[in-house]
Enzyme design. Structure first.
Site, PDB file in Angstrom:
ATOM      1  N   ASP A  35       0.780  -1.248   0.000  1.00 35.08           N
ATOM      2  CA  ASP A  35       0.000   0.000   0.000  1.00 35.08           C
ATOM      3  C   ASP A  35       0.811   1.298   0.000  1.00 35.08           C
ATOM      4  OD1 ASP A  35      -1.515  -2.120   0.857  1.00 35.08           O
ATOM      5  OD2 ASP A  35      -2.205  -1.175   2.686  1.00 35.08           O
ATOM      6  N   GLU A  48     -10.561  -2.305   4.403  1.00 37.19           N
ATOM      7  CA  GLU A  48      -9.189  -1.829   4.623  1.00 37.19           C
ATOM      8  C   GLU A  48      -8.998  -0.443   4.006  1.00 37.19           C
ATOM      9  OE1 GLU A  48      -6.562  -5.876   4.630  1.00 37.19           O
ATOM     10  OE2 GLU A  48      -6.839  -5.026   2.655  1.00 37.19           O
TER      11      GLU A  48
HETATM   12  C1  FRU Z   1      -3.908  -3.666   2.670  1.00 41.65           C
HETATM   13  C2  FRU Z   1      -3.279  -4.086   3.986  1.00 41.65           C
HETATM   14  C3  FRU Z   1      -3.634  -3.103   5.079  1.00 41.65           C
HETATM   15  C4  FRU Z   1      -2.510  -3.293   6.051  1.00 41.65           C
HETATM   16  C5  FRU Z   1      -1.326  -3.545   5.143  1.00 41.65           C
HETATM   17  C6  FRU Z   1      -0.296  -4.474   5.707  1.00 41.65           C
HETATM   18  O1  FRU Z   1      -3.242  -4.090   1.553  1.00 41.65           O
HETATM   19  O2  FRU Z   1      -3.710  -5.396   4.309  1.00 41.65           O
HETATM   20  O3  FRU Z   1      -4.922  -3.296   5.626  1.00 41.65           O
HETATM   21  O4  FRU Z   1      -2.318  -2.184   6.871  1.00 41.65           O
HETATM   22  O5  FRU Z   1      -1.851  -4.077   3.949  1.00 41.65           O
HETATM   23  O6  FRU Z   1       0.836  -4.497   4.914  1.00 41.65           O
END
Ligand code: FRU
Length: 505
Positions: free
Chosen positions: A46, A228
């Protein structure tokens, strides 16, 4: 006199030639995007902490430097003056005894509400999720909490707050991805947080003390997996302020695996409300996930997403590094019937890297071969065309091995699509070669269509960004040909195309 051994020289030349070419072909670097951000090596997911200060855009990101698969999360860091050229910066945040550093955001605390200001230096404050792996393994459900860190050198080095976490877990397993912004009418910070099957809003005067305001979304939108990476922001539409809430979900995306839905509505500093009944996707392709925005800069809302999918992100054949970001996009609103729909368009700064543009007007060419005008493709390319009457069409990128990536529009069925079934190496995941659909969302006759391709990706923005698809692919040999196929009565009003100059030196 020494006799020259021509056969030895010839042998040397041939072996040298074969070895450089074989290396070039087999090297994972041949998949390296030329106009998209990638880490030099390691794993990235992300985008995080996007902030703009002193004419500089910051992009932090979920990063694991020690392997090209996901691991203990750090925040990587990159900066840009124009959203196109990126400078890789040293790692910003490292995991610590409270856990891995999951997704979150950064704000510039100009009024020093946090009290972190020192020696006249404006603090950047990062608000992120701590993910405590040990507590997760121990079977507890309170292993995610929110922490903060501050920087007094414009985001380059960071100090974690010594009273972390600032928001403890109330007993919800999925409690993460804080996106914080300043709500000027009530002079307070708003945190938009994903809390399993909904989004929770918290407020704070100082980024350290947080009060729950409300929840949204339990009974609307797509569910089935944890929500998320939310983002909440207003966009002006003809003087009206439309609030947009982005919510990512994995799996559950429109074409399998990861996807980002959105809601339009109102926000009053406490509650987000929406009359929306239908499901809306920011991007219908498989490879735009967990994207969020920069705070508004010159009234523009700029977005970037992770150009991959949890379904196969760790399997893609790049090995040395994994994943890139999408091109930065300008978000807007269009009203279709009584619906406010989100639009995305590549940022106009992309024009800076045009390498000679070809422009044509009023053409009817059912098999328009761009490469005849521009020469063979050697990397990224951007195309835009308009028509007064949309018809079935496709754009095919291909190489002489018969590998091709096809995108297009089917008028009878009224859908756009991306077909990577014959795009090259698709064997690393069983659904990678699937055919992907996206609806056309306007009844208009005319069309404005933009497409950007890079070594391993295509992003298209149909109807000025009402329908967007982003897809990655891995041909054995770079595509060097691009053709627009259409019906005999397809009149292109204006067409422009340009090869794009790579952003890496
Ligand atoms: C989304 C996610 C988020 C989390 C991160 C962990 O892709 O699952 O919810 O904070 O990646 O790397």
């Amino acid at each position: 006199m020494k006799c020259i051994n021509f056969s030895a020289i010839f042998y040397l030349f041939i072996t040298q030639f074969i070895s450089t070419n074989v290396t070039a072909q087999a090297s994972p670097e041949r998949y390296r995007p030329q106009i998209h951000f990638t880490p030099k090596d390691g794993w990235m997911n992300d985008p995080n902490g996007m902030v703009y200060y002193n004419y500089q855009f910051h992009l932090y990101y979920q990063y694991y430097p020690n392997s090209s698969v996901w691991g203990p999360m750090h925040w990587g860091h990159a900066t840009s003056k124009d959203l196109i050229h990126w400078q890789r910066q040293p790692i910003a945040l490292y995991p610590d005894s409270l856990g891995f550093i999951f997704s979150g955001s950064v704000v510039v605390d100009s009024n020093n509400t946090s009290g972190f200001k020192k020696n006249g230096k404006t603090p950047f404050v990062a608000i992120f999720t701590y993910h405590d792996m040990q507590n997760e393994k121990a079977g507890r459900n309170d292993y995610q909490s929110q922490g903060v860190a501050y920087s007094l050198d414009e985001g380059m080095t960071w100090t974690k707050y010594d009273k972390n976490p600032v928001l403890k877990n109330p007993g919800i397993k999925d409690f993460r991805d804080p996106k914080v912004s300043w709500f000027e009418p009530q002079k307070k910070w708003i945190m938009t947080l994903a809390t399993f099957d909904r989004i929770s809003f918290y407020s704070s005067p100082d980024l350290k003390n947080w009060t729950k305001e409300s929840d949204f979304g339990k009974d609307v939108g797509v569910h089935g997996a944890a929500w998320e990476c939310p983002d909440l922001f207003p966009i002006n539409y003809n003087g009206e302020k439309i609030w947009v809430l982005l919510v990512s979900i994995n799996p559950g995306g429109p074409n399998g695996g990861s996807g980002t839905q959105y809601f339009t509505g109102r926000f009053d500093g406490k509650n987000f409300s929406s009359d929306q009944k239908d499901v809306r996707w920011l991007d219908y392709g498989t490879d735009d996930y967990a994207g969020v925005t920069w705070p508004a800069v010159d009234n523009r809302k700029i977005f970037i997403g992770w150009m991959s999918n949890w379904q196969y992100g760790k399997l893609v054949p790049t090995n040395k590094w994994r994943s890139s970001m999408t091109i930065a996009r300008d978000l807007g609103i269009d009203k279709i019937g009584d619906k406010y729909l989100l639009t995305s368009q590549p940022v106009s700064e992309l024009n800076k890297i045009n390498d000679k543009e070809i422009v044509e007007e009023n053409i009817v060419a059912p098999d328009y071969d761009f490469t005849k005008k521009m020469g063979k493709l050697t990397g990224p390319v951007k195309i835009n065309f308009t028509t007064d009457k949309i018809q079935t069409f496709s754009v095919t990128l291909s190489n002489d091995r018969g590998e091709k990536m096809v995108i297009g529009y089917n008028k009878e069925a009224n859908y756009f699509y991306a077909d990577r079934s014959a795009s090259g190496n698709t064997s690393f995941e069983k659904e990678f070669a699937n055919f992907h659909y996206a609806p056309r969302l306007t009844p208009a006759q005319d069309l404005n269509f933009t497409m950007i391709s890079d070594n391993t990706s295509i992003e298209f923005f149909a109807d000025k960004g009402l329908t967007v698809m982003t897809e990655i692919f891995f041909p054995d040999k770079p595509y060097d040909k691009i053709v627009l196929h259409s019906t005999k009565d397809f009149v292109i009003k204006k067409l422009s195309a340009a090869k794009l100059k790579g952003i890496w030196k």
